[in-house]
Design a protein around this motif. Structure first.
Motif, PDB file in Angstrom:
ATOM      1  N   LEU A 194       9.599  -1.673  -6.723  1.00  0.00           N
ATOM      2  CA  LEU A 194       9.771  -0.240  -6.969  1.00  0.00           C
ATOM      3  C   LEU A 194       9.773   0.102  -8.455  1.00  0.00           C
ATOM      4  O   LEU A 194       8.973   0.935  -8.899  1.00  0.00           O
ATOM      5  N   PRO A 195      10.649  -0.515  -9.270  1.00  0.00           N
ATOM      6  CA  PRO A 195      10.578  -0.217 -10.705  1.00  0.00           C
ATOM      7  C   PRO A 195       9.275  -0.700 -11.342  1.00  0.00           C
ATOM      8  O   PRO A 195       8.780  -0.080 -12.293  1.00  0.00           O
ATOM      9  N   PHE A 196       8.718  -1.800 -10.820  1.00  0.00           N
ATOM     10  CA  PHE A 196       7.462  -2.319 -11.373  1.00  0.00           C
ATOM     11  C   PHE A 196       6.339  -1.299 -11.231  1.00  0.00           C
ATOM     12  O   PHE A 196       5.674  -0.924 -12.204  1.00  0.00           O
ATOM     13  N   ILE A 200       8.285  -7.947   6.540  1.00  0.00           N
ATOM     14  CA  ILE A 200       9.737  -7.993   6.360  1.00  0.00           C
ATOM     15  C   ILE A 200      10.109  -8.424   4.944  1.00  0.00           C
ATOM     16  O   ILE A 200      10.930  -7.784   4.268  1.00  0.00           O
ATOM     17  N   LEU A 201       9.504  -9.518   4.469  1.00  0.00           N
ATOM     18  CA  LEU A 201       9.848 -10.034   3.150  1.00  0.00           C
ATOM     19  C   LEU A 201       9.469  -9.064   2.034  1.00  0.00           C
ATOM     20  O   LEU A 201      10.215  -8.896   1.070  1.00  0.00           O
ATOM     21  N   ASN A 202       8.327  -8.422   2.155  1.00  0.00           N
ATOM     22  CA  ASN A 202       7.950  -7.459   1.123  1.00  0.00           C
ATOM     23  C   ASN A 202       8.715  -6.150   1.282  1.00  0.00           C
ATOM     24  O   ASN A 202       8.887  -5.398   0.325  1.00  0.00           O
ATOM     25  N   GLY A 203       9.189  -5.889   2.502  1.00  0.00           N
ATOM     26  CA  GLY A 203       9.978  -4.688   2.736  1.00  0.00           C
ATOM     27  C   GLY A 203      11.313  -4.708   2.024  1.00  0.00           C
ATOM     28  O   GLY A 203      11.891  -3.656   1.735  1.00  0.00           O
ATOM     29  N   VAL A 204      11.833  -5.910   1.742  1.00  0.00           N
ATOM     30  CA  VAL A 204      13.097  -6.030   1.009  1.00  0.00           C
ATOM     31  C   VAL A 204      12.863  -6.469  -0.436  1.00  0.00           C
ATOM     32  O   VAL A 204      13.789  -6.902  -1.122  1.00  0.00           O
ATOM     33  N   ASN A 205      11.634  -6.345  -0.886  1.00  0.00           N
ATOM     34  CA  ASN A 205      11.286  -6.703  -2.264  1.00  0.00           C
ATOM     35  C   ASN A 205      11.581  -5.514  -3.188  1.00  0.00           C
ATOM     36  O   ASN A 205      10.701  -4.717  -3.504  1.00  0.00           O
ATOM     37  N   THR A 233      -5.620  -2.029  -6.323  1.00  0.00           N
ATOM     38  CA  THR A 233      -4.345  -2.737  -6.410  1.00  0.00           C
ATOM     39  C   THR A 233      -4.124  -3.660  -5.224  1.00  0.00           C
ATOM     40  O   THR A 233      -3.634  -4.783  -5.377  1.00  0.00           O
ATOM     41  N   VAL A 234      -4.488  -3.199  -4.047  1.00  0.00           N
ATOM     42  CA  VAL A 234      -4.304  -4.009  -2.836  1.00  0.00           C
ATOM     43  C   VAL A 234      -5.168  -5.272  -2.900  1.00  0.00           C
ATOM     44  O   VAL A 234      -4.707  -6.378  -2.578  1.00  0.00           O
ATOM     45  N   ILE A 235      -6.406  -5.113  -3.322  1.00  0.00           N
ATOM     46  CA  ILE A 235      -7.298  -6.278  -3.467  1.00  0.00           C
ATOM     47  C   ILE A 235      -6.742  -7.244  -4.508  1.00  0.00           C
ATOM     48  O   ILE A 235      -6.766  -8.467  -4.327  1.00  0.00           O
ATOM     49  N   GLY A 236      -6.222  -6.697  -5.602  1.00  0.00           N
ATOM     50  CA  GLY A 236      -5.674  -7.529  -6.661  1.00  0.00           C
ATOM     51  C   GLY A 236      -4.456  -8.319  -6.211  1.00  0.00           C
ATOM     52  O   GLY A 236      -4.313  -9.505  -6.540  1.00  0.00           O
ATOM     53  N   VAL A 237      -3.564  -7.678  -5.459  1.00  0.00           N
ATOM     54  CA  VAL A 237      -2.377  -8.357  -4.936  1.00  0.00           C
ATOM     55  C   VAL A 237      -2.783  -9.500  -4.010  1.00  0.00           C
ATOM     56  O   VAL A 237      -2.281 -10.631  -4.126  1.00  0.00           O
ATOM     57  N   PHE A 238      -3.715  -9.211  -3.099  1.00  0.00           N
ATOM     58  CA  PHE A 238      -4.140 -10.222  -2.130  1.00  0.00           C
ATOM     59  C   PHE A 238      -4.769 -11.424  -2.832  1.00  0.00           C
ATOM     60  O   PHE A 238      -4.371 -12.574  -2.597  1.00  0.00           O
ATOM     61  N   THR A 288       0.822  -1.211   0.000  1.00  0.00           N
ATOM     62  CA  THR A 288       0.000   0.000   0.000  1.00  0.00           C
ATOM     63  C   THR A 288       0.855   1.259   0.000  1.00  0.00           C
ATOM     64  O   THR A 288       0.620   2.190  -0.783  1.00  0.00           O
ATOM     65  N   PHE A 289       1.870   1.277   0.856  1.00  0.00           N
ATOM     66  CA  PHE A 289       2.754   2.449   0.933  1.00  0.00           C
ATOM     67  C   PHE A 289       3.608   2.583  -0.322  1.00  0.00           C
ATOM     68  O   PHE A 289       3.835   3.697  -0.816  1.00  0.00           O
ATOM     69  N   VAL A 290       4.086   1.447  -0.844  1.00  0.00           N
ATOM     70  CA  VAL A 290       4.903   1.477  -2.064  1.00  0.00           C
ATOM     71  C   VAL A 290       4.111   2.043  -3.235  1.00  0.00           C
ATOM     72  O   VAL A 290       4.586   2.914  -3.975  1.00  0.00           O
ATOM     73  N   ILE A 291       2.888   1.573  -3.401  1.00  0.00           N
ATOM     74  CA  ILE A 291       2.040   2.041  -4.504  1.00  0.00           C
ATOM     75  C   ILE A 291       1.712   3.519  -4.334  1.00  0.00           C
ATOM     76  O   ILE A 291       1.747   4.297  -5.303  1.00  0.00           O
ATOM     77  N   TYR A 292       1.430   3.915  -3.112  1.00  0.00           N
ATOM     78  CA  TYR A 292       1.065   5.308  -2.851  1.00  0.00           C
ATOM     79  C   TYR A 292       2.213   6.258  -3.195  1.00  0.00           C
ATOM     80  O   TYR A 292       2.020   7.248  -3.915  1.00  0.00           O
ATOM     81  N   PHE A 293       3.403   5.949  -2.709  1.00  0.00           N
ATOM     82  CA  PHE A 293       4.535   6.857  -2.915  1.00  0.00           C
ATOM     83  C   PHE A 293       5.056   6.807  -4.357  1.00  0.00           C
ATOM     84  O   PHE A 293       5.485   7.836  -4.891  1.00  0.00           O
ATOM     85  N   THR A 294       5.033   5.634  -4.986  1.00  0.00           N
ATOM     86  CA  THR A 294       5.447   5.584  -6.395  1.00  0.00           C
ATOM     87  C   THR A 294       4.421   6.271  -7.282  1.00  0.00           C
ATOM     88  O   THR A 294       4.763   6.806  -8.333  1.00  0.00           O
ATOM     89  N   LEU A 295       3.174   6.286  -6.841  1.00  0.00           N
ATOM     90  CA  LEU A 295       2.141   7.003  -7.587  1.00  0.00           C
ATOM     91  C   LEU A 295       2.371   8.507  -7.510  1.00  0.00           C
ATOM     92  O   LEU A 295       2.225   9.229  -8.505  1.00  0.00           O
ATOM     93  N   LEU A 296       2.766   8.999  -6.346  1.00  0.00           N
ATOM     94  CA  LEU A 296       2.993  10.429  -6.161  1.00  0.00           C
ATOM     95  C   LEU A 296       4.283  10.896  -6.830  1.00  0.00           C
ATOM     96  O   LEU A 296       4.336  12.003  -7.388  1.00  0.00           O
ATOM     97  N   PHE A 297       5.315  10.043  -6.776  1.00  0.00           N
ATOM     98  CA  PHE A 297       6.635  10.471  -7.251  1.00  0.00           C
ATOM     99  C   PHE A 297       7.109   9.674  -8.463  1.00  0.00           C
ATOM    100  O   PHE A 297       8.318   9.568  -8.706  1.00  0.00           O
ATOM    101  N   ALA A 298       6.181   9.127  -9.231  1.00  0.00           N
ATOM    102  CA  ALA A 298       6.541   8.271 -10.373  1.00  0.00           C
ATOM    103  C   ALA A 298       7.476   8.975 -11.351  1.00  0.00           C
ATOM    104  O   ALA A 298       8.499   8.428 -11.759  1.00  0.00           O
ATOM    105  N   LYS A 299       7.142  10.193 -11.711  1.00  0.00           N
ATOM    106  CA  LYS A 299       7.944  10.910 -12.699  1.00  0.00           C
ATOM    107  C   LYS A 299       9.339  11.224 -12.181  1.00  0.00           C
ATOM    108  O   LYS A 299      10.326  11.133 -12.914  1.00  0.00           O
ATOM    109  N   LYS A 300       9.440  11.588 -10.905  1.00  0.00           N
ATOM    110  CA  LYS A 300      10.756  11.892 -10.326  1.00  0.00           C
ATOM    111  C   LYS A 300      11.603  10.632 -10.189  1.00  0.00           C
ATOM    112  O   LYS A 300      12.811  10.647 -10.442  1.00  0.00           O
TER     113      LYS A 300
END
Length: 213
Positions: A127-129, A118-123, A157-162, A52-64
């Motif tokens: 990020l590029p995906f 933990i496991l997804n935290g080091v995934n 996205t969260v529902i889809g991942v789950f 959830t946090f990864v998608i949110y922040f990559t959505l906000l800063f995708a271009k950067k």
């Protein structure tokens, strides 16, 4: 209408993206086979919590993020190293039965929710995906992110991942139960080779991506 579109597109991208076999799905399969579906659910909650946090922040800063070539190179390098480390760890565990069982017992003492975090935290691959996908969807105007609309996309996205991971893990477990002897012989070889193959693929992708830089 935009809300439904955001949810639908988010669900489709994440569901299909979570189906290919990866180390999170393999970890989930191990948890499911050893401790049941309820622990699997908590493990997936941990995975999607980080997602959830990864998608949110990559959505906000995708271009950067997509313009920061140095950061992307570092992420790609860590992704390659991580695949080979996983191959080595799985190889050691599968080829030392007593140690592997002892390791697994200790492993399952931890909360599946924490393991998922933990496991997804080091995934690093996510990020590029998500950066690439979010930038593509924004540029093509397939999704809208003004005001609260981005939260509908994230929810999809969260529902889809789950559901994607849950479906694949349950399916794999059913297959392995029907071919138990086959899986006992194949898995100790297949999983380390699978991660080695992923690492090699990442090397070729990185070379192709950065050779002109």
């Amino acid at each position: 209408m935009k809300r439904i579109k955001n949810i639908s597109i988010g669900f489709l991208v994440s569901f299909l993206g979570s189906i290919p076999l990866g180390y999170l799905n393999l970890a989930g399969l191990e948890i499911y086979s050893k401790s049941g579906w309820h622990n699997l659910v908590f493990f997936l909650f941990g995975v999607v919590f980080v997602e959830t946090f990864v998608i949110y922040f990559t959505l906000l800063f995708a271009k950067k993020l997509i313009q920061n070539k140095k950061l992307l190179k570092i992420i790609d390098l860590f992704s390659i190293l991580f695949m080979f480390i996983l191959a080595f760890v799985f190889y050691l565990n599968f080829n030392h039965t007593e140690k592997s069982n002892h390791f697994l017992q200790e492993y399952l003492l931890y909360s599946p929710f924490v393991i998922g975090i933990i496991l997804n935290g080091v995934n690093f691959l996510q990020l590029p995906f998500w950066t690439s996908w979010n930038l593509y969807l924004l540029n093509k105007e397939y999704i809208s992110v003004e005001r609260d609309l981005k939260y509908y996309y994230i929810a999809g996205t969260v529902i889809g991942v789950f559901l994607g991971m849950f479906s694949l893990i349950v399916l794999l477990q059913a297959i392995f139960q029907k071919a138990n002897q086959f899986s006992i012989l194949i898995i100790p070889v297949f999983i380390p080779l699978f991660f080695i193959a992923l690492g090699i693929i990442q090397i070729f992708k990185g070379y192709k991506k950065y050779k002109s830089c």
